[in-house]
Structures are given as C-alpha cells and as structure tokens.
Design an enzyme around this catalytic site. Structure first.
Site, PDB file in Angstrom:
ATOM      1  N   GLN A   1       0.844  -1.191   0.000  1.00  0.00           N
ATOM      2  CA  GLN A   1       0.000   0.000   0.000  1.00  0.00           C
ATOM      3  C   GLN A   1       0.883   1.246   0.000  1.00  0.00           C
ATOM      4  O   GLN A   1       1.105   1.852   1.039  1.00  0.00           O
ATOM      5  CB  GLN A   1      -0.888  -0.036   1.255  1.00  0.00           C
ATOM      6  CG  GLN A   1      -1.890   1.060   1.347  1.00  0.00           C
ATOM      7  CD  GLN A   1      -3.122   0.774   0.556  1.00  0.00           C
ATOM      8  OE1 GLN A   1      -3.614  -0.334   0.538  1.00  0.00           O
ATOM      9  NE2 GLN A   1      -3.640   1.774  -0.111  1.00  0.00           N
ATOM     10  N   PHE A   2       1.407   1.613  -1.176  1.00  0.00           N
ATOM     11  CA  PHE A   2       2.315   2.756  -1.248  1.00  0.00           C
ATOM     12  C   PHE A   2       1.667   4.049  -0.779  1.00  0.00           C
ATOM     13  O   PHE A   2       2.343   4.965  -0.320  1.00  0.00           O
ATOM     14  CB  PHE A   2       2.900   2.918  -2.659  1.00  0.00           C
ATOM     15  CG  PHE A   2       2.022   3.658  -3.617  1.00  0.00           C
ATOM     16  CD1 PHE A   2       2.154   5.022  -3.776  1.00  0.00           C
ATOM     17  CD2 PHE A   2       1.064   2.984  -4.357  1.00  0.00           C
ATOM     18  CE1 PHE A   2       1.345   5.715  -4.670  1.00  0.00           C
ATOM     19  CE2 PHE A   2       0.255   3.655  -5.246  1.00  0.00           C
ATOM     20  CZ  PHE A   2       0.394   5.029  -5.403  1.00  0.00           C
ATOM     21  N   THR A   3       0.354   4.133  -0.837  1.00  0.00           N
ATOM     22  CA  THR A   3      -0.332   5.369  -0.455  1.00  0.00           C
ATOM     23  C   THR A   3      -0.201   5.682   1.034  1.00  0.00           C
ATOM     24  O   THR A   3      -0.432   6.822   1.438  1.00  0.00           O
ATOM     25  CB  THR A   3      -1.821   5.328  -0.853  1.00  0.00           C
ATOM     26  OG1 THR A   3      -2.452   4.230  -0.205  1.00  0.00           O
ATOM     27  CG2 THR A   3      -1.971   5.209  -2.360  1.00  0.00           C
TER      28      THR A   3
END
Length: 144
Positions: free
Chosen positions: A77-79
């Site tokens: 989940q890069f966000t």
C-alpha cells in the site's frame, strides 16, 4: 515504512474479478496488514514490521498471530507513504519505487512464513479491491 494492522474475521483481495489472496480468521481473528515501503527506510525496517505483524498482541484475548497461528493477508500500500501536510493533493515522493518496494514486501511475507504463519498476499502494483470484515474494530499503525 508504515503498516496498518487490522484484526479481521475475514479478508480478501480481488484483481480483475479474481480472488488473489484471502484469509479466514476463525474465532481468534486474523490480520490484514497494509504495508507501505518508504524511500528512506532503514535497511532492517522490514524485519521490524514483520516482527510486529507476528508478535503484536492485537488478536482476541490479547494474543499475537504467532501465538495462535492466525492467518495474515499482506497487501502492498504505497499510499500509506503519502504526505498530506500541505495543499489538497498528497505527495508520493516518500514512497519507495516499485523495484525497491516489491522485494521488501516479499521479505516480509517470507519472514512471516518462516515463523509458521499462513500468509496470503495481494498482487503488487495491481489495482486491487480489498474486502475485510473488521473485528472490534481494532486497527493499529506500525512505523519502523
């Protein structure tokens, strides 16, 4: 590196209409781990996150996943690395690029499996639909 750990009774990830990973937490629950890898993470940050996923006492009865063999669903989940202090648009500059982040996620998954845990995964870089049934709800943020 950041991880959001949620105690779940079940969770799954779907990509293009196909389930690519799912867990059933049963009576003790399982853990949905959303993991964001940072550009400037310490080289051993992944080890800390893997240990926290396995050992934090967030399941029913204040037990840890490793104590009861609870399943874990790991989703990149890069966000989570988004900076929102300024303006109205998050900045993703703190997120590690995919060619750096993907092997780090793989190391976390491998370490959890080494500890005897059943681990399901999302699909790195894909547009994923994540479904979870939270218990509690009980969610914690881990930063390493």
């Amino acid at each position: 590196m950041k991880a959001v750990l949620t105690r779940v009774s079940e969770a799954s990830v779907t990509v293009d209409g196909q389930v690519v990973g799912q867990i059933d937490g049963g009576s003790t629950g399982g853990i949905l781990a959303l993991v964001g890898v940072g550009r400037d993470d310490a080289p051993d940050a992944w080890e800390t996150v893997a240990r926290k996923i396995a050992e934090l006492r967030i399941l029913d009865g204040e037990t840890a996943a490793v104590d009861v063999g609870a399943p874990v669903l790991v989703v990149s989940q890069f966000t989570l690395m988004g900076a929102t202090a300024k303006g109205r648009r998050p900045s993703w500059s703190a997120a590690a690029p995919g060619d750096v982040a993907e092997p780090v996620i793989a190391k976390i998954v491998a370490r959890l499996r080494e500890r005897g845990l059943q681990v399901a995964e999302g699909q790195f870089g894909a547009m994923m639909s994540v479904h979870s049934v939270n218990q509690g709800p009980f969610t914690v943020l881990v930063e390493a």
